[in-house]
Design a protein around this motif. Structure first.
Motif, PDB file in Angstrom:
ATOM      1  N   VAL A 145      36.905  28.182  45.295  1.00 13.98           N
ATOM      2  CA  VAL A 145      36.510  29.671  45.468  1.00 13.98           C
ATOM      3  C   VAL A 145      35.374  29.484  45.587  1.00 13.98           C
ATOM      4  O   VAL A 145      34.413  29.101  44.855  1.00 13.98           O
ATOM      5  N   ARG A 174      39.952  30.597  48.491  1.00  3.27           N
ATOM      6  CA  ARG A 174      39.635  32.083  48.287  1.00  3.27           C
ATOM      7  C   ARG A 174      38.038  32.357  48.593  1.00  3.27           C
ATOM      8  O   ARG A 174      37.223  31.436  48.070  1.00  3.27           O
ATOM      9  N   ASN A 205      42.253  42.841  53.220  1.00  5.66           N
ATOM     10  CA  ASN A 205      41.205  41.815  52.671  1.00  5.66           C
ATOM     11  C   ASN A 205      39.913  42.674  52.644  1.00  5.66           C
ATOM     12  O   ASN A 205      38.985  42.091  52.027  1.00  5.66           O
TER      13      ASN A 205
END
Length: 254
Positions: A145, A174, A205
């Motif tokens: 991430v 992500r 998003n």
């Protein structure tokens, strides 16, 4: 991995008990510096003194204190002969503009600066971002991430590195990019508010934080009226606090 533009913001994140190894929190320059194996830096007192001795017509302001890999966004702002050339070259690189479009004096400086860096085996601050984008496949530590703060003040070169490192092809599950194009403060060093959101994203998003916890009503009203004069701006809805606030007009010269 958490990256911010400034040392102050990165220290704020690290100081809030964030459950992340502190090696994973820092400026993008610091992450690039680590990814490149901690190279020697050109924009330090030691090397600027060497440069000035060998290139007096392009002398640079000697940094105060110890410059570090985090200082890339505000290292030089002096009035030495070479400062304006270095600023022009770094601006063009930050915006990914061809260096051959610079004025002849800046092009001569650029050629000499690059040759000198190669001879000394040092990197300047823009090199950290440029070479990491060119040579480093994954962000240091191979994060799953990535969280990028103050994104509106990162330049196009920096955001290209963020998006390269943050892609699924690099093992990232992500990538979260946080910023406000209406609060761009660093255009003087090459940041581009359009670079923040010039990548098409599905609406699901995008997340807009609609409630301000700092801006009182009077300030919100004035700021909203002002910012809406910008043509081509994507409108964003957000609301002030319950405080009435006050806006005063003063004779202040900046």
């Amino acid at each position: 991995m958490v990256a911010s533009l400034t040392k102050t913001a990165a220290a704020e994140v690290a100081g809030r008990g964030t459950p992340i190894n502190k090696d994973r929190i820092g400026t993008l320059h610091a992450h690039a510096y680590r990814a490149l194996g901690f190279p020697k830096l050109a924009e330090t007192k030691e090397y600027v003194e060497i440069w000035n001795k060998e290139n007096s017509i392009y002398a640079l302001t000697i940094p105060g204190g110890m410059a570090s890999k985090d200082d890339g966004f505000d290292s030089f702002g002096g009035s030495a002969p070479g400062d304006k050339h270095l600023a022009a070259v770094n601006m063009a690189r930050a915006r990914r503009l061809p260096l051959d479009e610079l004025p002849p004096s800046a092009r001569k400086f650029s050629a000499r600066w690059k040759q000198w860096k190669d001879d000394q085996g040092v990197y300047d601050f823009t090199d950290l971002i440029e070479y990491a984008g060119r040579d480093v496949f994954q962000a240091p530590g191979h994060p799953k991430v990535m969280f990028i703060d103050e994104a509106q003040d990162h330049d196009r070169l920096e955001l290209d590195l963020v998006r390269k490192w943050g892609s699924a092809a690099r093992g990232v599950e992500r990538l979260v990019i946080v910023g406000d194009p209406d609060q761009n403060l660093y255009e003087w060093r090459g940041s581009d508010p359009e670079a923040f959101d010039d990548v098409a994203l599905p609406e699901e998003n995008k997340l807009v934080l609609t409630q301000s916890y700092r801006v009182p009503h009077a300030v919100w009203l004035k700021a909203t009226d002002w910012i809406e004069k910008i043509k081509g701006r994507e409108p964003v809805e957000y609301w002030p606090t319950d405080e009435p606030g006050e806006v005063r007009k003063g004779n202040i010269s900046l």
